[in-house]
Design a protein around this motif. Structure first.
Motif, PDB file in Angstrom:
ATOM      1  N   GLN A 132       0.836  -1.205   0.000  1.00 32.90           N
ATOM      2  CA  GLN A 132       0.000   0.000   0.000  1.00 32.90           C
ATOM      3  C   GLN A 132       0.875   1.260   0.000  1.00 32.90           C
ATOM      4  OE1 GLN A 132      -2.644   0.210   3.365  1.00 32.90           O
ATOM      5  NE2 GLN A 132      -4.030   1.629   2.332  1.00 32.90           N
ATOM      6  N   THR A 133       1.939   1.250   0.790  1.00 31.38           N
ATOM      7  CA  THR A 133       2.859   2.394   0.837  1.00 31.38           C
ATOM      8  C   THR A 133       3.530   2.595  -0.508  1.00 31.38           C
ATOM      9  OG1 THR A 133       3.259   2.092   3.198  1.00 31.38           O
ATOM     10  CG2 THR A 133       4.917   3.329   1.978  1.00 31.38           C
ATOM     11  N   PHE A 134       3.989   1.497  -1.109  1.00 24.91           N
ATOM     12  CA  PHE A 134       4.630   1.593  -2.424  1.00 24.91           C
ATOM     13  C   PHE A 134       3.664   2.171  -3.456  1.00 24.91           C
ATOM     14  CE2 PHE A 134       7.765  -2.038  -1.397  1.00 24.91           C
ATOM     15  CZ  PHE A 134       8.720  -1.130  -0.979  1.00 24.91           C
ATOM     16  N   GLN A 135       2.445   1.640  -3.479  1.00 25.25           N
ATOM     17  CA  GLN A 135       1.466   2.115  -4.455  1.00 25.25           C
ATOM     18  C   GLN A 135       1.164   3.597  -4.262  1.00 25.25           C
ATOM     19  OE1 GLN A 135      -1.695  -0.724  -3.778  1.00 25.25           O
ATOM     20  NE2 GLN A 135      -1.039  -1.981  -5.521  1.00 25.25           N
ATOM     21  N   LYS A 136       0.986   4.004  -3.019  1.00 24.73           N
ATOM     22  CA  LYS A 136       0.685   5.409  -2.719  1.00 24.73           C
ATOM     23  C   LYS A 136       1.823   6.311  -3.197  1.00 24.73           C
ATOM     24  CE  LYS A 136       0.125   8.536   1.164  1.00 24.73           C
ATOM     25  NZ  LYS A 136       0.302   8.685   2.603  1.00 24.73           N
ATOM     26  N   ASN A 137       3.067   5.916  -2.884  1.00 25.77           N
ATOM     27  CA  ASN A 137       4.208   6.730  -3.279  1.00 25.77           C
ATOM     28  C   ASN A 137       4.399   6.756  -4.791  1.00 25.77           C
ATOM     29  OD1 ASN A 137       4.926   7.666  -0.739  1.00 25.77           O
ATOM     30  ND2 ASN A 137       6.299   5.981  -0.337  1.00 25.77           N
ATOM     31  N   PHE A 138       4.185   5.620  -5.452  1.00 25.50           N
ATOM     32  CA  PHE A 138       4.337   5.598  -6.901  1.00 25.50           C
ATOM     33  C   PHE A 138       3.279   6.462  -7.585  1.00 25.50           C
ATOM     34  CE2 PHE A 138       6.835   1.535  -6.432  1.00 25.50           C
ATOM     35  CZ  PHE A 138       8.015   2.067  -6.922  1.00 25.50           C
ATOM     36  N   VAL A 139       2.070   6.480  -7.047  1.00 29.24           N
ATOM     37  CA  VAL A 139       1.025   7.350  -7.599  1.00 29.24           C
ATOM     38  C   VAL A 139       1.429   8.813  -7.416  1.00 29.24           C
ATOM     39  CG1 VAL A 139      -1.360   8.147  -7.237  1.00 29.24           C
ATOM     40  CG2 VAL A 139      -0.863   5.700  -7.403  1.00 29.24           C
ATOM     41  N   GLN A 140       1.950   9.150  -6.230  1.00 28.22           N
ATOM     42  CA  GLN A 140       2.397  10.530  -5.991  1.00 28.22           C
ATOM     43  C   GLN A 140       3.522  10.911  -6.949  1.00 28.22           C
ATOM     44  OE1 GLN A 140       3.293  10.201  -1.746  1.00 28.22           O
ATOM     45  NE2 GLN A 140       1.700  11.715  -1.326  1.00 28.22           N
ATOM     46  N   VAL A 141       4.483  10.012  -7.125  1.00 25.93           N
ATOM     47  CA  VAL A 141       5.595  10.279  -8.039  1.00 25.93           C
ATOM     48  C   VAL A 141       5.066  10.490  -9.447  1.00 25.93           C
ATOM     49  CG1 VAL A 141       7.589   9.213  -9.190  1.00 25.93           C
ATOM     50  CG2 VAL A 141       7.417   9.155  -6.701  1.00 25.93           C
ATOM     51  N   GLN A 142       4.172   9.615  -9.900  1.00 26.15           N
ATOM     52  CA  GLN A 142       3.642   9.740 -11.267  1.00 26.15           C
ATOM     53  C   GLN A 142       2.892  11.052 -11.448  1.00 26.15           C
ATOM     54  OE1 GLN A 142       4.370   7.584 -13.857  1.00 26.15           O
ATOM     55  NE2 GLN A 142       3.623   9.375 -14.934  1.00 26.15           N
ATOM     56  N   ASN A 143       2.121  11.460 -10.441  1.00 25.08           N
ATOM     57  CA  ASN A 143       1.395  12.732 -10.525  1.00 25.08           C
ATOM     58  C   ASN A 143       2.364  13.912 -10.634  1.00 25.08           C
ATOM     59  OD1 ASN A 143      -1.123  11.517 -10.422  1.00 25.08           O
ATOM     60  ND2 ASN A 143      -1.316  11.741  -8.214  1.00 25.08           N
ATOM     61  N   ILE A 144       3.438  13.877  -9.861  1.00 22.61           N
ATOM     62  CA  ILE A 144       4.426  14.957  -9.913  1.00 22.61           C
ATOM     63  C   ILE A 144       5.124  14.964 -11.272  1.00 22.61           C
ATOM     64  CG2 ILE A 144       6.598  15.825  -8.939  1.00 22.61           C
ATOM     65  CD1 ILE A 144       5.624  14.662  -6.220  1.00 22.61           C
ATOM     66  N   ARG A 175      12.765  17.741  -6.242  1.00 20.24           N
ATOM     67  CA  ARG A 175      13.154  17.425  -4.861  1.00 20.24           C
ATOM     68  C   ARG A 175      12.135  16.503  -4.195  1.00 20.24           C
ATOM     69  NH1 ARG A 175      13.964  22.975  -4.368  1.00 20.24           N
ATOM     70  NH2 ARG A 175      16.087  23.485  -4.913  1.00 20.24           N
ATOM     71  N   ARG A 176      10.852  16.774  -4.444  1.00 24.51           N
ATOM     72  CA  ARG A 176       9.794  15.939  -3.864  1.00 24.51           C
ATOM     73  C   ARG A 176       9.887  14.507  -4.390  1.00 24.51           C
ATOM     74  NH1 ARG A 176       4.538  18.782  -5.380  1.00 24.51           N
ATOM     75  NH2 ARG A 176       3.593  16.915  -4.501  1.00 24.51           N
ATOM     76  N   VAL A 177      10.168  14.353  -5.679  1.00 23.72           N
ATOM     77  CA  VAL A 177      10.314  13.016  -6.260  1.00 23.72           C
ATOM     78  C   VAL A 177      11.500  12.296  -5.620  1.00 23.72           C
ATOM     79  CG1 VAL A 177      10.903  11.748  -8.374  1.00 23.72           C
ATOM     80  CG2 VAL A 177       9.160  13.534  -8.443  1.00 23.72           C
ATOM     81  N   VAL A 178      12.609  12.993  -5.463  1.00 21.27           N
ATOM     82  CA  VAL A 178      13.787  12.399  -4.823  1.00 21.27           C
ATOM     83  C   VAL A 178      13.439  11.961  -3.400  1.00 21.27           C
ATOM     84  CG1 VAL A 178      16.111  12.892  -3.944  1.00 21.27           C
ATOM     85  CG2 VAL A 178      15.476  13.599  -6.257  1.00 21.27           C
ATOM     86  N   TYR A 221      11.253   8.818  -3.523  1.00 21.19           N
ATOM     87  CA  TYR A 221      12.047   7.628  -3.841  1.00 21.19           C
ATOM     88  C   TYR A 221      12.928   7.239  -2.650  1.00 21.19           C
ATOM     89  CZ  TYR A 221      10.745   7.012  -8.734  1.00 21.19           C
ATOM     90  OH  TYR A 221      10.059   6.753  -9.888  1.00 21.19           O
ATOM     91  N   GLY A 222      13.436   8.224  -1.927  1.00 28.17           N
ATOM     92  CA  GLY A 222      14.212   7.932  -0.729  1.00 28.17           C
ATOM     93  C   GLY A 222      13.359   7.215   0.304  1.00 28.17           C
ATOM     94  N   HIS A 223      12.118   7.687   0.461  1.00 31.36           N
ATOM     95  CA  HIS A 223      11.192   7.048   1.396  1.00 31.36           C
ATOM     96  C   HIS A 223      10.882   5.618   0.945  1.00 31.36           C
ATOM     97  CE1 HIS A 223       7.989   6.639   4.328  1.00 31.36           C
ATOM     98  NE2 HIS A 223       7.166   6.276   3.355  1.00 31.36           N
TER      99      HIS A 223
END
Length: 97
Positions: free
Chosen positions: A13-25, A63-66, A69-71
């Motif tokens: 769930q965390t991975f999916q949430k972060n990947f969606v955020q990255v894709q949106n950015i 920076r947000r994407v970095v 990805y760090g998270h």
């Protein structure tokens, strides 16, 4: 075993949430880059001045994407470590086939 499933579910769930955020950015960055290019090509002073703010926004997004990805990397490492601890303590974990 059920605790492992809950942990795995939370990790996914965390991975999916972060990947969606990255894709949106990244989608937003594509729009910003197109606008920056159009403004640059127009050579209109107001458009060129606007690019300063757009480039700042682009840099902040990068920076947000970095950070995201760090998270993701940290979360992945923790989940692998937790999985290894379960295995080393003699507990069998169910692996997807």
């Amino acid at each position: 075993m059920e605790g492992d499933s809950k942990l795995d579910g939370k990790v996914v769930q965390t991975f999916q949430k972060n990947f969606v955020q990255v894709q949106n950015i990244l989608d937003q960055n594509r729009v910003l880059i197109n606008e920056i290019n159009q403004n640059h090509e127009s050579k209109i002073p107001d458009n060129l001045s606007r690019n300063v703010g757009l480039i700042r926004e682009l840099n902040n997004n990068i920076r947000r994407v970095v950070d995201l990805y760090g998270h993701l990397s940290t979360s992945f490492t923790k989940s692998v470590d937790a999985s290894s601890e379960g295995d080393s303590n003699g507990h069998k974990r169910g692996r997807p086939a």
